[in-house]
Design an enzyme around this catalytic site. Sequence first.
Site, PDB file in Angstrom:
ATOM      1  N   TYR A 167       0.856  -1.185   0.000  1.00  0.00           N
ATOM      2  CA  TYR A 167       0.000   0.000   0.000  1.00  0.00           C
ATOM      3  C   TYR A 167       0.891   1.234   0.000  1.00  0.00           C
ATOM      4  O   TYR A 167       1.758   1.391   0.868  1.00  0.00           O
ATOM      5  CB  TYR A 167      -0.933   0.028   1.215  1.00  0.00           C
ATOM      6  CG  TYR A 167      -1.923   1.172   1.117  1.00  0.00           C
ATOM      7  CD1 TYR A 167      -3.091   1.023   0.377  1.00  0.00           C
ATOM      8  CD2 TYR A 167      -1.667   2.399   1.705  1.00  0.00           C
ATOM      9  CE1 TYR A 167      -3.984   2.074   0.237  1.00  0.00           C
ATOM     10  CE2 TYR A 167      -2.553   3.457   1.573  1.00  0.00           C
ATOM     11  CZ  TYR A 167      -3.710   3.287   0.834  1.00  0.00           C
ATOM     12  OH  TYR A 167      -4.585   4.337   0.684  1.00  0.00           O
ATOM     13  N   GLN A 228     -11.024   0.477   1.298  1.00  0.00           N
ATOM     14  CA  GLN A 228     -11.463  -0.380   0.194  1.00  0.00           C
ATOM     15  C   GLN A 228     -10.287  -1.076  -0.488  1.00  0.00           C
ATOM     16  O   GLN A 228     -10.417  -2.205  -0.974  1.00  0.00           O
ATOM     17  CB  GLN A 228     -12.299   0.402  -0.823  1.00  0.00           C
ATOM     18  CG  GLN A 228     -11.649   1.618  -1.438  1.00  0.00           C
ATOM     19  CD  GLN A 228     -11.963   2.887  -0.670  1.00  0.00           C
ATOM     20  OE1 GLN A 228     -12.146   2.863   0.547  1.00  0.00           O
ATOM     21  NE2 GLN A 228     -12.030   4.012  -1.376  1.00  0.00           N
ATOM     22  N   SER A 274       2.891   9.585  12.484  1.00  0.00           N
ATOM     23  CA  SER A 274       4.350   9.584  12.536  1.00  0.00           C
ATOM     24  C   SER A 274       4.866  10.473  13.667  1.00  0.00           C
ATOM     25  O   SER A 274       4.164  11.368  14.145  1.00  0.00           O
ATOM     26  CB  SER A 274       4.896  10.075  11.196  1.00  0.00           C
ATOM     27  OG  SER A 274       6.279   9.870  11.107  1.00  0.00           O
ATOM     28  N   GLN A 296       9.353  16.682  10.646  1.00  0.00           N
ATOM     29  CA  GLN A 296       8.334  15.729  11.087  1.00  0.00           C
ATOM     30  C   GLN A 296       6.956  16.374  11.117  1.00  0.00           C
ATOM     31  O   GLN A 296       5.969  15.803  10.669  1.00  0.00           O
ATOM     32  CB  GLN A 296       8.687  15.212  12.478  1.00  0.00           C
ATOM     33  CG  GLN A 296       7.768  14.123  12.987  1.00  0.00           C
ATOM     34  CD  GLN A 296       7.836  12.888  12.117  1.00  0.00           C
ATOM     35  OE1 GLN A 296       8.903  12.378  11.832  1.00  0.00           O
ATOM     36  NE2 GLN A 296       6.700  12.404  11.672  1.00  0.00           N
ATOM     37  N   HIS A 299       4.423  16.603   8.095  1.00  0.00           N
ATOM     38  CA  HIS A 299       3.746  15.419   7.554  1.00  0.00           C
ATOM     39  C   HIS A 299       2.233  15.580   7.610  1.00  0.00           C
ATOM     40  O   HIS A 299       1.548  15.473   6.599  1.00  0.00           O
ATOM     41  CB  HIS A 299       4.158  14.167   8.334  1.00  0.00           C
ATOM     42  CG  HIS A 299       5.337  13.462   7.759  1.00  0.00           C
ATOM     43  ND1 HIS A 299       5.311  12.843   6.537  1.00  0.00           N
ATOM     44  CD2 HIS A 299       6.584  13.275   8.237  1.00  0.00           C
ATOM     45  CE1 HIS A 299       6.483  12.304   6.284  1.00  0.00           C
ATOM     46  NE2 HIS A 299       7.281  12.552   7.298  1.00  0.00           N
ATOM     47  N   GLU A 364       8.980   6.390  16.926  1.00  0.00           N
ATOM     48  CA  GLU A 364       9.287   5.881  15.588  1.00  0.00           C
ATOM     49  C   GLU A 364      10.704   6.291  15.181  1.00  0.00           C
ATOM     50  O   GLU A 364      11.504   5.462  14.741  1.00  0.00           O
ATOM     51  CB  GLU A 364       8.264   6.454  14.610  1.00  0.00           C
ATOM     52  CG  GLU A 364       8.466   6.058  13.166  1.00  0.00           C
ATOM     53  CD  GLU A 364       7.483   6.768  12.251  1.00  0.00           C
ATOM     54  OE1 GLU A 364       7.384   6.353  11.089  1.00  0.00           O
ATOM     55  OE2 GLU A 364       6.826   7.740  12.686  1.00  0.00           O
ATOM     56  N   GLU A 452      -0.289 -36.487  28.707  1.00  0.00           N
ATOM     57  CA  GLU A 452      -1.263 -35.504  28.228  1.00  0.00           C
ATOM     58  C   GLU A 452      -2.583 -36.156  27.817  1.00  0.00           C
ATOM     59  O   GLU A 452      -3.479 -35.479  27.306  1.00  0.00           O
ATOM     60  CB  GLU A 452      -0.673 -34.721  27.051  1.00  0.00           C
ATOM     61  CG  GLU A 452       0.503 -33.837  27.458  1.00  0.00           C
ATOM     62  CD  GLU A 452       1.030 -32.988  26.317  1.00  0.00           C
ATOM     63  OE1 GLU A 452       0.629 -33.227  25.152  1.00  0.00           O
ATOM     64  OE2 GLU A 452       1.835 -32.080  26.585  1.00  0.00           O
ATOM     65  N   HIS A 457      -1.439 -40.657  20.005  1.00  0.00           N
ATOM     66  CA  HIS A 457      -0.098 -40.141  19.745  1.00  0.00           C
ATOM     67  C   HIS A 457       0.947 -41.190  20.133  1.00  0.00           C
ATOM     68  O   HIS A 457       1.880 -41.485  19.375  1.00  0.00           O
ATOM     69  CB  HIS A 457       0.156 -38.863  20.566  1.00  0.00           C
ATOM     70  CG  HIS A 457      -0.407 -37.617  19.972  1.00  0.00           C
ATOM     71  ND1 HIS A 457      -1.746 -37.440  19.756  1.00  0.00           N
ATOM     72  CD2 HIS A 457       0.201 -36.467  19.555  1.00  0.00           C
ATOM     73  CE1 HIS A 457      -1.955 -36.241  19.241  1.00  0.00           C
ATOM     74  NE2 HIS A 457      -0.779 -35.623  19.102  1.00  0.00           N
TER      75      HIS A 457
END
Length: 465
Positions: A167, A228, A274, A296, A299, A364, A452, A457
Amino acid sequence: MSDPVNIYEIGSPEFNAFFKRMRERADTGGSPTGDVNSRLLARVRESGDNELIQFAEHFFEGLHPFAEATVERVLDLVSKHGDAALTQLTRVFDSYPLTSATIRVSQKDLDALALKADPELLEVCRRDVLPRLTRFHERQKQESWQIEEKGGGVGIRVQPLQRVALYVPGGKAFYPSSLMMSAVPARVAGVREIAVFTPPGALEQTPLMAALLKELGISEVYRLGGAQAIAAAAFGTEKVARVDKIVGPGSEFVALAKRMVFGRVDIDNVAGPSEVVVLFDGSANAAWVAADMLAQAEHDELAAAVGVTDSAEAAQAVVAQLARQLAGLPREATARRSLQNFGGIVVAPSMGFGIRFADTLAPEHLEILTEQAEQHAAQVKNAGAIFVGPYAPEAFGDYCAGPNHVLPTVGTARFASALSVGDFLRQVSIIRGSAELLAAHRQAIVKLARAEGLEAHARSVELRS
């Protein structure tokens, strides 16, 4: 005009309120959308498109006015109605006349858009950025291994994911750098099918992205953004084959959608807004500290830019520089609002105390502009990326230092890491048996199985004795 940021002394009531505000940035799902929904519906009604109006009215009818509810409804529609839902949702949210035929960008369109890219900028990416990113990520490769024992053995087979979605966000700006940061580790890992999802209009507004897609050998590109896009990647539609993993940052709607589809597909992380923390002392260049905080803050309005220092005098100098550099900045309004919301200079009683505060935030990005930058960096435990010294601004890491700029946000650096080649790999355990190897461990297996209560098994091993 008032100062662009406040100075907070650790332990003061003002600091406590600021710290609480910073921690609340991590909350997701709570953003109100009522006003946005009303504006979107009004815009659709103005279009005069009766089919779209009917779709939008049905979509917003009874919708809880918060982002989480919007995302849930988007995911439900795409999972049930596929391409038809994608086209209508894109027309509602992006005001873009998407059709089933144009969901995927044709090779012809991709080639034509790539020709419009700035050739000098493309050459910079070819010559400087992509080689540095590739060299760094090549070091992250993992190898299969095997331990041989008594005619058998155990090991790990490392193999790439078959199909991933990258993305690439849009909205207020488009980010070719995010495309490179996601695509390079996927290619180094050996992923065979890479599908890129980016909001409609992104390639037209930023032809460099089209040119980079060709440079990276990626031809599967979709004009889809927001929740979407995540839904299409996770569920699949008539035109979009579902993927194994979705990576890349995005808006709150993208982050919420990724969180909701996790388990059906894998994701890299749930990215929040961010942030940067700049740790500085009296030796730091105040203009450089301010410039990095503004880098920064520009943004978006939810970005956080925090300075931490042990010098009240240095704090005042940075505040003055912020005021000076803000004036005339192309994204001044966004940066100013960001600083008002989540900006500040924190004055700690000592640098050690400041480092502990930074660790608590687990930012970050953490820049260290102090006389003892290397020693201070070694004391930091929690950060997505650490930028050591005055010549390592965050912008270097954002574009071409080499490490990935897709990083954990809003405190998740306590347990999460940067996007890497490992995010595109799977480790498959390989167990090669032999009569001798199984016999050597028969007693341990049988005893544990019966302890167990799993008799079948135990018998499955005893039968091979």
